[in-house]
Design a protein around this motif. Sequence first.
Motif, PDB file in Angstrom:
ATOM      1  N   ALA B 234      16.766   8.614   4.924  1.00  0.00           N
ATOM      2  CA  ALA B 234      15.850   8.227   3.842  1.00  0.00           C
ATOM      3  C   ALA B 234      15.016   7.001   4.215  1.00  0.00           C
ATOM      4  N   VAL B 235      15.325   6.361   5.329  1.00  0.00           N
ATOM      5  CA  VAL B 235      14.628   5.120   5.693  1.00  0.00           C
ATOM      6  C   VAL B 235      13.117   5.306   5.853  1.00  0.00           C
ATOM      7  N   PRO B 236      12.643   6.357   6.518  1.00  0.00           N
ATOM      8  CA  PRO B 236      11.181   6.518   6.627  1.00  0.00           C
ATOM      9  C   PRO B 236      10.502   6.624   5.257  1.00  0.00           C
ATOM     10  N   ALA B 237      11.142   7.330   4.307  1.00  0.00           N
ATOM     11  CA  ALA B 237      10.570   7.449   2.967  1.00  0.00           C
ATOM     12  C   ALA B 237      10.519   6.084   2.280  1.00  0.00           C
ATOM     13  N   LEU B 238      11.569   5.277   2.484  1.00  0.00           N
ATOM     14  CA  LEU B 238      11.599   3.933   1.907  1.00  0.00           C
ATOM     15  C   LEU B 238      10.491   3.071   2.514  1.00  0.00           C
ATOM     16  N   MET B 239      10.357   3.133   3.831  1.00  0.00           N
ATOM     17  CA  MET B 239       9.325   2.338   4.512  1.00  0.00           C
ATOM     18  C   MET B 239       7.935   2.727   4.005  1.00  0.00           C
ATOM     19  N   ALA B 240       7.734   4.018   3.804  1.00  0.00           N
ATOM     20  CA  ALA B 240       6.430   4.477   3.310  1.00  0.00           C
ATOM     21  C   ALA B 240       6.166   3.928   1.910  1.00  0.00           C
ATOM     22  N   ALA B 241       7.201   3.965   1.065  1.00  0.00           N
ATOM     23  CA  ALA B 241       7.051   3.460  -0.309  1.00  0.00           C
ATOM     24  C   ALA B 241       6.759   1.961  -0.313  1.00  0.00           C
ATOM     25  N   LEU B 242       7.475   1.220   0.543  1.00  0.00           N
ATOM     26  CA  LEU B 242       7.288  -0.232   0.579  1.00  0.00           C
ATOM     27  C   LEU B 242       5.906  -0.597   1.141  1.00  0.00           C
ATOM     28  N   THR B 243       5.396   0.231   2.016  1.00  0.00           N
ATOM     29  CA  THR B 243       4.113  -0.068   2.650  1.00  0.00           C
ATOM     30  C   THR B 243       2.943   0.350   1.774  1.00  0.00           C
ATOM     31  N   THR B 244       2.973   1.564   1.254  1.00  0.00           N
ATOM     32  CA  THR B 244       1.790   2.076   0.560  1.00  0.00           C
ATOM     33  C   THR B 244       1.834   1.856  -0.951  1.00  0.00           C
ATOM     34  N   GLU B 245       3.018   2.021  -1.593  1.00  0.00           N
ATOM     35  CA  GLU B 245       3.098   1.848  -3.044  1.00  0.00           C
ATOM     36  C   GLU B 245       3.298   0.381  -3.421  1.00  0.00           C
ATOM     37  N   ALA B 246       4.375  -0.191  -2.919  1.00  0.00           N
ATOM     38  CA  ALA B 246       4.740  -1.554  -3.324  1.00  0.00           C
ATOM     39  C   ALA B 246       3.906  -2.584  -2.563  1.00  0.00           C
ATOM     40  N   LYS B 247       3.426  -2.217  -1.401  1.00  0.00           N
ATOM     41  CA  LYS B 247       2.606  -3.110  -0.567  1.00  0.00           C
ATOM     42  C   LYS B 247       3.290  -4.457  -0.323  1.00  0.00           C
ATOM     43  N   VAL B 248       4.565  -4.390   0.047  1.00  0.00           N
ATOM     44  CA  VAL B 248       5.283  -5.631   0.340  1.00  0.00           C
ATOM     45  C   VAL B 248       5.565  -5.777   1.839  1.00  0.00           C
ATOM     46  N   LEU B 249       5.124  -4.807   2.614  1.00  0.00           N
ATOM     47  CA  LEU B 249       5.337  -4.924   4.068  1.00  0.00           C
ATOM     48  C   LEU B 249       3.994  -5.129   4.775  1.00  0.00           C
TER      49      LEU B 249
END
Lengths: 322, 249
Positions: B234-249
């Motif tokens: 599930a890590v790639p899905a989490l990274m995608a969410a943090l990058t594109t949705e939450a924009k915290v990365l």
Amino acid sequence: MADILCVIEQRGGAVRKGANELLTAARQLADQLGGRVDALVCGVGSVNGIDALGAAGADRVLTASHDAFAQYAPEAIVATVQSVAGQYAAVLLAATATGKDLAPRLAAAIDAPCGMDVTAVTAVNGAVRVVRPVYAGKAIQTLEFSGTAVVAVRPGAYPAAASGKAGAVESVAVPAFTPRLTVTGIAAPEKATLDVAEARVVVAGGRGLGEPQHFGLLEALAAAFGGEAAVGASRAVVDAGWIEHGAQVGQTGKTVAPELYIAVGVSGAIQHLAGMRTARTIVAINRDKDAPIFKVADYGIVGDLFEVVPALTAAVKAAKGQ
Amino acid sequence: MKIAICLRRVPDTTAKIAIASNGTSIDETGVKFVPNPYDEYALEAGIALRDAAGAGETVVIAFGGDAVQETMRTALAMGVDRGVHLQGTPSADGLANARVLADHLRDGGYDLILFGKVAVDDYGQQTGAMVAELLGRPCATAITALVVEGGTAKVTREVEGGVESAHCALPAVFTCDKGLNTPRLPGLKGIMAAKKKPLDIVPTTAGDSRVTIVSLALPPERQAGRIVGEGAAAVPALMAALTTEAKVL
């Protein structure tokens, strides 16, 4: 009485970061009241950084010089502020360890009500009003003060702003004072770690880590963020002695508001949630899909943290180009 | 060594907070009350110092309504010698409350006056330092170490980026942080003994308040998010969410 006094912290001859945020709060309050912002800096001789206080919102910078200010000298600061405080609608400080120590002393010395750890300060019909979390963030209180108020503003509650103008610098005398507490110095910690309350990213561990040495996994994940992440912990693991109490997030620990909070093996007891619920984005990694932490998390991964965390560390490293 | 420990009664930290109908305080229905957790470090420090000195007295002091006596009995069961209940209604103005305590403590002959660094209900964090200022005594707040030798106290406290060391002459006022010690639990013998220990009641009135509680409200509820997947996959899905949705990365 529409003017605001900001007590600016310095350490080792340099203005501490956070001064600009405090001046933003002061500027907004002074503009509502139609008054001026004065920034007071107590130091030994000239202090680095005072030139920038005008641009950050101060109309005047008041400098008080005394050898006692080589260390934190509460009685000397109180005496200095007391000598000028009568003309102000409010005295603002940053709610840092030092500011929280100083604010109530000042309030008692100048006979003023005190609001601690406030997240917003405004004027309503000329009276100072503050908003502050209570019960570690389980509730939000609004207080109104009559007369001069001493207000400690939580770091991070206001953005730092720049007005682009310079403030006039004037010196003020340090009145006679009786030193009662002698501060001998500040020792840096053995490991230079970022404080959870100041970090942009917090990686927190709970009982699910199983053993104290497994905090190493979290340290590696924090390190992958490149100096902007700190390791936090739930009360259970702090009480078990797995990690120092300074890392504890929650009602009997620190209240944090990072941009990203990654809770690993944290079940999500109500006291812990109180301390971290104001994080902008919350990620939970837990084996138990029914853990309460998932009720407040924006994103969750159900799984074994010993598999998930190293994979996440590698992914963050890759994203950061390490 | 004569030591005063000031105690607050607070809702248990596991309590769920509900707002009372007046909109300015909490609904106490069904809420369990406990000694303020930070005050327990103060109680432990006071008891240990008295025991180490082999002589002296510890006194627990609390300002509040009658319910606070139950909380004070916990302190007495831990080993404090006696209690003073400053009976009255605390103010929203911390300085008014500090004056009540200072007026009682002023002529008490205390070498040390100890507080918790913060009460976990109103998060005021001001009473101890105010009492010190009103009494003209040395003060350090949120201490994590305390050594008393002769008439001097050495303390440390955590500040941003390090540990601050300080010393002062007694009498002094300190507020206590986690890390100072490990508070003892009251034993059965202590609980029995506490019932017989003196608890004096002194009617008290706080002065005029310059603080009004305008409102008390619950913070906005966080909406539960979504489980992005299971295990390391599930890590790639989490990274995608943090990058594109939450924009915290």
